[in-house]
Scaffold this active site. Structure first.
Site, PDB file in Angstrom:
ATOM      1  N   ASP A  62     -10.662   8.251   5.825  1.00  0.00           N
ATOM      2  CA  ASP A  62     -10.182   9.579   6.241  1.00  0.00           C
ATOM      3  C   ASP A  62     -11.192  10.718   5.996  1.00  0.00           C
ATOM      4  O   ASP A  62     -11.305  11.611   6.833  1.00  0.00           O
ATOM      5  CB  ASP A  62      -8.847   9.918   5.573  1.00  0.00           C
ATOM      6  CG  ASP A  62      -7.685   9.136   6.176  1.00  0.00           C
ATOM      7  OD1 ASP A  62      -7.915   8.364   7.136  1.00  0.00           O
ATOM      8  OD2 ASP A  62      -6.546   9.289   5.699  1.00  0.00           O
TER       9      ASP A  62
ATOM     10  N   HIS B 173       0.285   4.370   0.086  1.00  0.00           N
ATOM     11  CA  HIS B 173      -0.068   5.402   1.080  1.00  0.00           C
ATOM     12  C   HIS B 173       0.566   5.076   2.433  1.00  0.00           C
ATOM     13  O   HIS B 173       1.184   5.921   3.064  1.00  0.00           O
ATOM     14  CB  HIS B 173      -1.587   5.491   1.267  1.00  0.00           C
ATOM     15  CG  HIS B 173      -2.330   5.934   0.051  1.00  0.00           C
ATOM     16  ND1 HIS B 173      -2.195   7.193  -0.485  1.00  0.00           N
ATOM     17  CD2 HIS B 173      -3.233   5.286  -0.716  1.00  0.00           C
ATOM     18  CE1 HIS B 173      -2.985   7.295  -1.546  1.00  0.00           C
ATOM     19  NE2 HIS B 173      -3.616   6.153  -1.707  1.00  0.00           N
TER      20      HIS B 173
ATOM     21  N   PHE C 275      -6.607   8.424   2.806  1.00  0.00           N
ATOM     22  CA  PHE C 275      -7.178   7.255   2.121  1.00  0.00           C
ATOM     23  C   PHE C 275      -8.125   6.549   3.074  1.00  0.00           C
ATOM     24  O   PHE C 275      -8.264   6.945   4.229  1.00  0.00           O
ATOM     25  CB  PHE C 275      -6.067   6.318   1.623  1.00  0.00           C
ATOM     26  CG  PHE C 275      -5.154   5.794   2.704  1.00  0.00           C
ATOM     27  CD1 PHE C 275      -5.319   4.526   3.231  1.00  0.00           C
ATOM     28  CD2 PHE C 275      -4.108   6.572   3.182  1.00  0.00           C
ATOM     29  CE1 PHE C 275      -4.477   4.049   4.230  1.00  0.00           C
ATOM     30  CE2 PHE C 275      -3.251   6.097   4.169  1.00  0.00           C
ATOM     31  CZ  PHE C 275      -3.441   4.831   4.692  1.00  0.00           C
TER      32      PHE C 275
ATOM     33  N   ASN D 181       0.862  -1.177   0.000  1.00  0.00           N
ATOM     34  CA  ASN D 181       0.000   0.000   0.000  1.00  0.00           C
ATOM     35  C   ASN D 181       0.905   1.236   0.000  1.00  0.00           C
ATOM     36  O   ASN D 181       1.579   1.528   0.983  1.00  0.00           O
ATOM     37  CB  ASN D 181      -0.907  -0.032   1.238  1.00  0.00           C
ATOM     38  CG  ASN D 181      -1.838   1.161   1.323  1.00  0.00           C
ATOM     39  OD1 ASN D 181      -1.463   2.289   1.022  1.00  0.00           O
ATOM     40  ND2 ASN D 181      -3.059   0.906   1.754  1.00  0.00           N
TER      41      ASN D 181
ATOM     42  N   LYS E   6      -1.695  14.612  10.226  1.00  0.00           N
ATOM     43  CA  LYS E   6      -2.146  13.226  10.392  1.00  0.00           C
ATOM     44  C   LYS E   6      -0.996  12.338  10.866  1.00  0.00           C
ATOM     45  O   LYS E   6      -1.164  11.505  11.755  1.00  0.00           O
ATOM     46  CB  LYS E   6      -2.732  12.688   9.079  1.00  0.00           C
ATOM     47  CG  LYS E   6      -3.329  11.306   9.256  1.00  0.00           C
ATOM     48  CD  LYS E   6      -3.768  10.672   7.959  1.00  0.00           C
ATOM     49  CE  LYS E   6      -4.149   9.221   8.220  1.00  0.00           C
ATOM     50  NZ  LYS E   6      -4.367   8.454   7.017  1.00  0.00           N
TER      51      LYS E   6
ATOM     52  N   ASP F 130      -2.289  -3.842  11.011  1.00  0.00           N
ATOM     53  CA  ASP F 130      -3.680  -3.934  10.600  1.00  0.00           C
ATOM     54  C   ASP F 130      -4.417  -2.844  11.364  1.00  0.00           C
ATOM     55  O   ASP F 130      -4.049  -2.503  12.490  1.00  0.00           O
ATOM     56  CB  ASP F 130      -4.283  -5.307  10.882  1.00  0.00           C
ATOM     57  CG  ASP F 130      -5.562  -5.528  10.077  1.00  0.00           C
ATOM     58  OD1 ASP F 130      -5.646  -5.024   8.930  1.00  0.00           O
ATOM     59  OD2 ASP F 130      -6.492  -6.189  10.568  1.00  0.00           O
ATOM     60  N   THR F 131      -5.395  -2.281  10.710  1.00  0.00           N
ATOM     61  CA  THR F 131      -6.122  -1.154  11.281  1.00  0.00           C
ATOM     62  C   THR F 131      -7.607  -1.402  11.157  1.00  0.00           C
ATOM     63  O   THR F 131      -8.066  -1.954  10.156  1.00  0.00           O
ATOM     64  CB  THR F 131      -5.757   0.150  10.530  1.00  0.00           C
ATOM     65  OG1 THR F 131      -4.382   0.436  10.779  1.00  0.00           O
ATOM     66  CG2 THR F 131      -6.594   1.327  11.011  1.00  0.00           C
TER      67      THR F 131
END
Length: 194
Positions: A152, A11, A149, A9, A172, A68-69
């Site tokens: 957000d 980002h 992303f 990813n 951020k 992981d989020t």
């Protein structure tokens, strides 16, 4: 020091590299030639992070970390949680995920939510450590902003009037869930390497 971040990813990679600065060389899955689809089948955020890190450690024998989020919304019983990325289906479609979340919340006044990131680190000898970062906030009634992303554009962190998408990377990267977990990881790695 080189360490693998188990992601492609762009980002996330950019975010992590900005936070770490030049003390560490952060390698992506592409950088180590890993193009497999790493399973994320655990039913917890911690479990998924560990599963990804373990896969890289077992197959490539390098120190690595994975994250992981999940976005946890109180009025939805903590959902989407571990299913945040594929909330509206397997396509990992951020627009569809946000649309579904806003529709499910409807006019509900309880908009309290938090982002939670867990990073699992597996070191050279196979030692495992985890680091957690949480940021509280609330879900907006509509999207705003074009930065960031995922969720957000609809997440407003406590103490701010704007969504993560409006705040910009600099703010951020100082206050986010991922930033908080990464800061703990960075502190640990610096302590180990000094």
């Amino acid at each position: 020091m080189k360490i693998v971040f188990a992601t492609n990813n762009s980002h996330k990679l950019e975010e992590i590299r900005q936070i770490f600065g030049s003390d560490f060389e952060i390698l992506s899955l592409n950088d180590i030639g890993c193009h497999e689809d790493i399973p994320e089948t655990a039913n917890t955020i911690e479990g998924n992070a560990l599963q990804k890190a373990q896969y890289i450690y077992d197959h490539y024998h390098m120190s690595c970390f994975a994250d992981d989020t999940g976005l946890e919304v109180d009025a939805l019983g903590g959902s989407p949680g571990v299913y945040s990325a594929r909330y509206a289906g397997e396509g990992h479609d951020s627009e569809a995920n946000m649309k579904k979340l806003l529709a499910e919340l409807g006019e509900n006044n309880n908009r309290k939510a938090r982002f939670r990131t867990v990073i699992a680190l597996i070191e050279e000898k196979g030692d495992i450590k985890t680091f957690e970062g949480i940021i509280e906030g609330h879900i907006a009634y509509e999207k705003s902003g074009h930065g960031g992303f995922g969720y957000d554009p609809i997440f407003i962190p406590i103490g701010y009037e704007q969504s993560f998408a409006e705040l910009g990377a600099e703010i951020k990267n100082k206050i986010s869930h991922r930033a908080r977990a990464v800061q703990k990881l960075e502190k640990y790695l610096k302590m180990k390497s000094s």
